[in-house]
Write a protein that holds these residues in place. Structure first.
Motif, short mmCIF file in Angstrom:
data_model
loop_
_atom_site.label_atom_id
_atom_site.label_comp_id
_atom_site.label_asym_id
_atom_site.label_seq_id
_atom_site.Cartn_x
_atom_site.Cartn_y
_atom_site.Cartn_z
N GLY A 1 49.23 41.44 30.35
CA GLY A 1 49.68 40.06 30.13
C GLY A 1 49.01 39.11 31.10
N PHE A 2 48.89 39.54 32.38
CA PHE A 2 48.22 38.73 33.39
C PHE A 2 46.75 38.53 33.03
CE2 PHE A 2 45.25 39.33 36.97
CZ PHE A 2 45.22 38.01 37.38
N LYS A 3 46.07 39.65 32.69
CA LYS A 3 44.64 39.57 32.39
C LYS A 3 44.37 38.62 31.23
CE LYS A 3 43.18 44.16 34.03
NZ LYS A 3 42.76 45.52 33.62
N LYS A 4 45.22 38.69 30.22
CA LYS A 4 45.06 37.84 29.03
C LYS A 4 45.17 36.36 29.42
CE LYS A 4 46.69 37.63 24.24
NZ LYS A 4 47.77 36.60 24.15
N LYS A 5 46.19 36.03 30.23
CA LYS A 5 46.39 34.62 30.64
C LYS A 5 45.25 34.14 31.54
CE LYS A 5 51.35 34.00 30.11
NZ LYS A 5 52.05 35.32 30.12
N PHE A 6 44.75 35.03 32.40
CA PHE A 6 43.65 34.69 33.30
C PHE A 6 42.38 34.42 32.48
CE2 PHE A 6 40.27 35.63 36.40
CZ PHE A 6 40.76 35.10 37.59
N GLU A 7 42.13 35.29 31.50
CA GLU A 7 40.96 35.11 30.62
C GLU A 7 41.08 33.81 29.83
OE1 GLU A 7 40.29 38.61 28.13
OE2 GLU A 7 40.81 39.88 29.85
N GLU A 8 42.26 33.51 29.34
CA GLU A 8 42.48 32.26 28.59
C GLU A 8 42.19 31.04 29.46
OE1 GLU A 8 45.94 33.93 25.56
OE2 GLU A 8 46.50 32.50 27.16
N ALA A 9 42.69 31.08 30.70
CA ALA A 9 42.47 29.95 31.62
C ALA A 9 40.98 29.80 31.94
CB ALA A 9 43.27 30.14 32.91
N GLY A 10 40.28 30.92 32.08
CA GLY A 10 38.84 30.89 32.35
C GLY A 10 38.06 30.35 31.17
N ALA A 11 38.47 30.75 29.97
CA ALA A 11 37.79 30.29 28.75
C ALA A 11 38.02 28.80 28.53
CB ALA A 11 38.28 31.10 27.56
#
Ligand code: MN3
Length: 244
Positions: free
Chosen positions: A149-159
């Motif tokens: 869940g953390f990785k997904k949110k981090f990737e979204e913020a980066g994108a």
């Protein structure tokens, strides 16, 4: 053989020492104090803690070479030019400059931020398999439900970070983990940051960080990057950031 080797090292050492005196001598003749001379070369490009091809699973060697040897080096060189120009930067550490960045020039903000961010970034990666501490794992679970869940949110913020910038995991002023992003070479330590906190993880989403291998696919880069994250280092930073 041993005495010869020792002699050689001694001579090289002496050479370095003499060169050092010659450089400071030249600064003194130019009218600058030796304190200014020291300060002007205060910031140096840190060595990478691994070989340039060590993170190949996520970042190719040519990208590492250019990113560290050219981009990061340029931030260091340009920051040193500001230090030589701006008396207010005299004797300041990089942390002091960055946390008080609104007092300085745009060039200091861009290059001081660039130097801090990249030095931090290199230290967050490793070719080794690492694991996060129980404390960090627990905090990630509490804030984001799970590691995935953390990785997904981090990737979204980066994108989602438009144009050039960084995506961060910080410990905010409530002592909680939070994901944030910053434009250009800003970071969450800066007094100008919208969301402030102590960074424990950060990824560079400038095109120069991924374009050779991933072209426009920033999302693929963000996903691959997890394979080289140094969770031991992140855990250490988390422990420091939450220490009473
Ligand atoms: Mn970069």
């Amino acid at each position: 053989m041993k005495p010869i080797l020792t002699n050689k090292i001694f001579l090289v050492g002496l050479g370095v020492l003499l060169t050092g005196f010659a450089v400071f001598g030249a600064y003194d003749k130019a009218g600058a104090t030796s304190a200014t001379a020291e300060q002007a070369s205060a910031f140096t490009l840190p060595e990478l803690p691994y070989a340039k091809d060590a993170l190949e699973s996520a970042i190719d060697a040519q990208t590492m070479e250019l990113h560290h040897g050219r981009h990061h080096k340029a931030y260091v060189d340009n920051l040193n030019k500001e230090v030589a120009r701006d008396k207010n930067l005299e004797g300041k550490t990089l942390e002091e400059i960055v946390t008080n960045i609104s007092s300085y020039s745009t060039a200091t903000r861009n290059n001081g931020g660039g130097h801090w961010n990249h030095s931090f970034f290199w230290s967050l990666m490793t070719p080794e398999k690492t694991e996060s501490s129980p404390q960090l794992s627990e905090a990630i679970k509490k804030s984001f439900g799970s590691l995935d869940g953390f990785k997904k949110k981090f990737e979204e913020a980066g994108a989602k970070q438009f144009g050039s910038g960084w995506v961060w995991l910080i410990v905010n002023d409530k002592g909680e983990l939070e994901i944030t992003s910053t434009p250009n070479q800003d970071n969450p330590l800066m007094d100008v940051a919208t969301v402030k906190g102590k960074p424990v993880l950060g990824n560079d989403v400038w095109e120069h960080a991924y374009y050779l291998r991933y072209q426009n696919k920033r999302g693929d880069y963000l996903k691959s990057w997890w394979g080289v994250v140094n969770w031991e280092k992140v855990s250490e930073l988390y422990a420091q950031a939450t220490a009473k």
